[in-house]
Write a protein that holds these residues in place. Structure first.
Motif, PDB file in Angstrom:
ATOM      1  N   HIS A  76       0.841  -1.131  -0.061  1.00 22.84           N
ATOM      2  CA  HIS A  76      -0.127  -0.072   0.021  1.00 22.84           C
ATOM      3  C   HIS A  76       0.854   1.239  -0.027  1.00 22.84           C
ATOM      4  CE1 HIS A  76      -3.255  -2.696   0.615  1.00 22.84           C
ATOM      5  NE2 HIS A  76      -2.717  -3.040   1.915  1.00 22.84           N
ATOM      6  N   SER A  77       1.910   1.161   0.634  1.00 25.40           N
ATOM      7  CA  SER A  77       2.872   2.353   0.748  1.00 25.40           C
ATOM      8  C   SER A  77       3.797   2.719  -0.638  1.00 25.40           C
ATOM      9  CB  SER A  77       3.778   2.394   1.982  1.00 25.40           C
ATOM     10  OG  SER A  77       4.630   1.154   1.794  1.00 25.40           O
ATOM     11  N   LEU A  78       3.655   1.570  -1.417  1.00 29.70           N
ATOM     12  CA  LEU A  78       4.502   1.829  -2.684  1.00 29.70           C
ATOM     13  C   LEU A  78       3.627   2.463  -3.805  1.00 29.70           C
ATOM     14  CD1 LEU A  78       5.869  -1.650  -3.067  1.00 29.70           C
ATOM     15  CD2 LEU A  78       7.164   0.289  -2.720  1.00 29.70           C
ATOM     16  N   PRO A  79       4.318   3.433  -4.568  1.00 27.03           N
ATOM     17  CA  PRO A  79       3.492   3.936  -5.818  1.00 27.03           C
ATOM     18  C   PRO A  79       2.944   2.916  -6.637  1.00 27.03           C
ATOM     19  CG  PRO A  79       5.782   4.789  -5.616  1.00 27.03           C
ATOM     20  CD  PRO A  79       5.658   3.675  -4.646  1.00 27.03           C
ATOM     21  N   GLY A  80       1.689   3.144  -7.346  1.00 28.06           N
ATOM     22  CA  GLY A  80       1.173   2.222  -7.891  1.00 28.06           C
ATOM     23  C   GLY A  80       1.875   1.456  -9.093  1.00 28.06           C
ATOM     24  N   TYR A  81       2.879   2.231  -9.798  1.00 22.01           N
ATOM     25  CA  TYR A  81       3.502   1.807 -10.862  1.00 22.01           C
ATOM     26  C   TYR A  81       4.585   0.640 -10.633  1.00 22.01           C
ATOM     27  CZ  TYR A  81       7.259   4.931  -9.329  1.00 22.01           C
ATOM     28  OH  TYR A  81       8.256   5.767  -8.892  1.00 22.01           O
ATOM     29  N   LEU A  82       4.989   0.527  -9.391  1.00 23.62           N
ATOM     30  CA  LEU A  82       5.934  -0.433  -8.811  1.00 23.62           C
ATOM     31  C   LEU A  82       5.375  -1.663  -8.381  1.00 23.62           C
ATOM     32  CD1 LEU A  82       8.175   1.788  -6.198  1.00 23.62           C
ATOM     33  CD2 LEU A  82       8.502   0.858  -8.783  1.00 23.62           C
TER      34      LEU A  82
END
Length: 160
Positions: A76-82
């Motif tokens: 959840h804390s990662l940017p969506g593109y990752l």
């Protein structure tokens, strides 16, 4: 001198106001080696492959790929593109693991179907129905004619 003092106070006040304004988030999307999705370090030059982010190894000079705000609540804390979400809603893999030929999701949803949207097997792969859980719809050509069955119809040993 009063005018100079007034100008200094105005400059100082505007500096404080600018420091308090919210800053736009930094776009950290980049393309890593082998055309993989990546994370751009603060130096704006180093592009770390997605799966190297939050792996407990600092790959950026300042360690921004391992910061708590980025790695605190994965995914959840990662940017969506990752992130790539597998067909099982509880499972995810890093975006650079999608279409890499390996069954990273455990159900091949990162390699097959509409979610993954992978291209057909590349030059270094052989298209077949693998017998091993590790692969989904292709096997590495290095496994062809090695005396071990990797495809259901043995095409890896007789045709590949």
């Amino acid at each position: 001198s009063a005018l100079a003092l007034l100008a200094l106070a105005a400059a100082l006040a505007s500096g404080v106001v600018l420091a308090l304004l919210p800053r736009a988030p930094v776009n950290r999307f980049c393309t890593a080696p082998n055309n993989q999705t990546g994370f751009l370090c603060d130096d704006r030059v180093t592009c770390v492959p997605a799966s190297w982010v939050c792996d407990r190894v600092s790959n950026c000079r300042n360690g921004e790929d391992e910061q708590e705000q980025l790695c605190g609540d994965l995914p959840h804390s990662l940017p969506g593109y990752l992130v790539f979400h597998c067909s099982d809603p509880r499972s995810w893999v890093y975006a650079d693991q999608r279409c890499n030929g390996l069954n990273d999701c455990g159900d091949c949803s990162d390699e097959m179907g509409s979610l993954a949207a992978c291209p057909p097997c590349g030059r270094e792969w052989w298209s077949c129905s693998p017998v091993h859980f590790e692969f989904c719809s292709c096997i590495p050509r290095r496994l062809c004619r090695d005396g071990v069955q990797h495809c259901l119809g043995w095409s890896d040993e007789f045709v590949c």
